[in-house]
Scaffold this motif. Structure first.
Motif, PDB file in Angstrom:
ATOM      1  N   VAL A  64      -3.741  -6.265 -13.603  1.00  0.00           N
ATOM      2  CA  VAL A  64      -2.971  -5.095 -14.027  1.00  0.00           C
ATOM      3  C   VAL A  64      -1.954  -4.714 -12.955  1.00  0.00           C
ATOM      4  O   VAL A  64      -2.075  -5.089 -11.788  1.00  0.00           O
ATOM      5  CB  VAL A  64      -3.895  -3.892 -14.349  1.00  0.00           C
ATOM      6  N   ALA A  65      -0.945  -3.957 -13.389  1.00  0.00           N
ATOM      7  CA  ALA A  65       0.207  -3.649 -12.529  1.00  0.00           C
ATOM      8  C   ALA A  65      -0.041  -2.436 -11.645  1.00  0.00           C
ATOM      9  O   ALA A  65       0.220  -1.302 -12.042  1.00  0.00           O
ATOM     10  CB  ALA A  65       1.445  -3.426 -13.396  1.00  0.00           C
ATOM     11  N   ASP A  66      -0.522  -2.691 -10.447  1.00  0.00           N
ATOM     12  CA  ASP A  66      -0.713  -1.627  -9.463  1.00  0.00           C
ATOM     13  C   ASP A  66       0.528  -1.605  -8.564  1.00  0.00           C
ATOM     14  O   ASP A  66       0.489  -2.038  -7.420  1.00  0.00           O
ATOM     15  CB  ASP A  66      -1.968  -1.884  -8.639  1.00  0.00           C
ATOM     16  N   GLY A  67       1.630  -1.116  -9.100  1.00  0.00           N
ATOM     17  CA  GLY A  67       2.869  -1.103  -8.341  1.00  0.00           C
ATOM     18  C   GLY A  67       4.037  -0.899  -9.280  1.00  0.00           C
ATOM     19  O   GLY A  67       4.168  -1.612 -10.278  1.00  0.00           O
ATOM     20  N   ILE A  68       4.883   0.081  -8.966  1.00  0.00           N
ATOM     21  CA  ILE A  68       6.017   0.371  -9.841  1.00  0.00           C
ATOM     22  C   ILE A  68       6.986  -0.807  -9.878  1.00  0.00           C
ATOM     23  O   ILE A  68       7.690  -1.012 -10.876  1.00  0.00           O
ATOM     24  CB  ILE A  68       6.729   1.675  -9.391  1.00  0.00           C
TER      25      ILE A  68
END
Length: 243
Positions: A64-68
């Motif tokens: 999952v995208a842990d970072g903008i």
């Protein structure tokens, strides 16, 4: 079937923060085994250079995208993600729900004083959680087998590892087959924040997706790690041209 968006060869699960917590809770309640990777641009770039790490995270059930930066990259290629899904917020959401259901949690990682304060905090705020194991991250490789056996005996529903990447993901991958159940997730520096030893970025910085800058200003020693961000942006620019 899971919907994913590929960023520099890494398949990101397209899900909202709240829906992801609900999905993992369902897995825990039904005694399933899950391996989660929360990846930011730094982790994506490391996966480009470390073949073993690349293979490890591809074994995960969810990335999952842990970072903008990852979220913006997906939008730039016309395949938008539903938003950030951070390790810290996922852990908090799971602890809240685990507290409601009196589930079993095992913590591994951080410094001895941090893990001690973390346990104190969890015992107060999430008093119904059964902490079935808690140890710091300062252990030798030969101790890993014994730790895995202890987790197995504990019948933990959730195992959170704050060992930093790539160590935490490689550890999970190495021992995952031992377990029939349990949600395993690397959470980086989340124990430091949850224990109160490190402050999370104030809401202003979070609102404008500037947590990464806040961390650099708070901990200047992290500036070298921040170099992964422009490298990630350049790599994405190349992917868009090719694609």
């Amino acid at each position: 079937m899971k919907r994913t968006v590929e960023i520099l060869g890494i398949p990101f699960y397209n899900v909202s923060q709240n829906a992801f917590v609900d999905e993992l809770m369902d897995a825990a309640v039904n005694k399933k085994r899950k391996f989660i990777v929360t990846a930011n641009p730094e982790i994506v770039m490391h996966a480009q250079q470390d073949l073993e790490f690349n293979q490890v995270i591809r074994q995960a059930d969810y990335i999952v995208a842990d970072g903008i930066g990852v979220v913006k990259a997906a939008k730039s290629i016309g395949k938008p993600l539903k938003g950030r899904v951070t390790g810290y917020d996922t852990m908090l959401g799971l602890l809240e729900k685990a507290n409601e259901m009196k589930l079993r949690v095992y913590f591994i990682g951080a410094k001895p004083n941090v893990i001690e304060k973390l346990v104190e905090h969890v015992n107060v705020k999430y008093s119904n959680i059964q902490i079935v194991g808690a140890r710091d991250g300062y252990f030798a490789a030969f101790e890993s087998e014994a730790i895995a056996e202890d987790i197995l005996r504990s019948q933990a529903d959730f195992v959170f590892l704050a060992l930093g990447f790539p160590r935490q993901e490689k550890w999970i991958s190495a021992y995952l087959e031992k377990f029939e159940k349990g949600v395993f997730m690397g959470v980086g520096g989340s124990f430091d924040v949850l224990s109160g030893c490190t402050k999370r970025a104030p809401s202003f910085w979070v609102k404008f997706n500037l947590e990464w800058l806040y961390r650099i200003l708070s901990q200047p020693s992290r500036w070298k790690r921040a170099l992964a961000i422009p490298r990630f942006m350049l790599a994405m620019k190349k992917q868009r041209r090719q694609g």
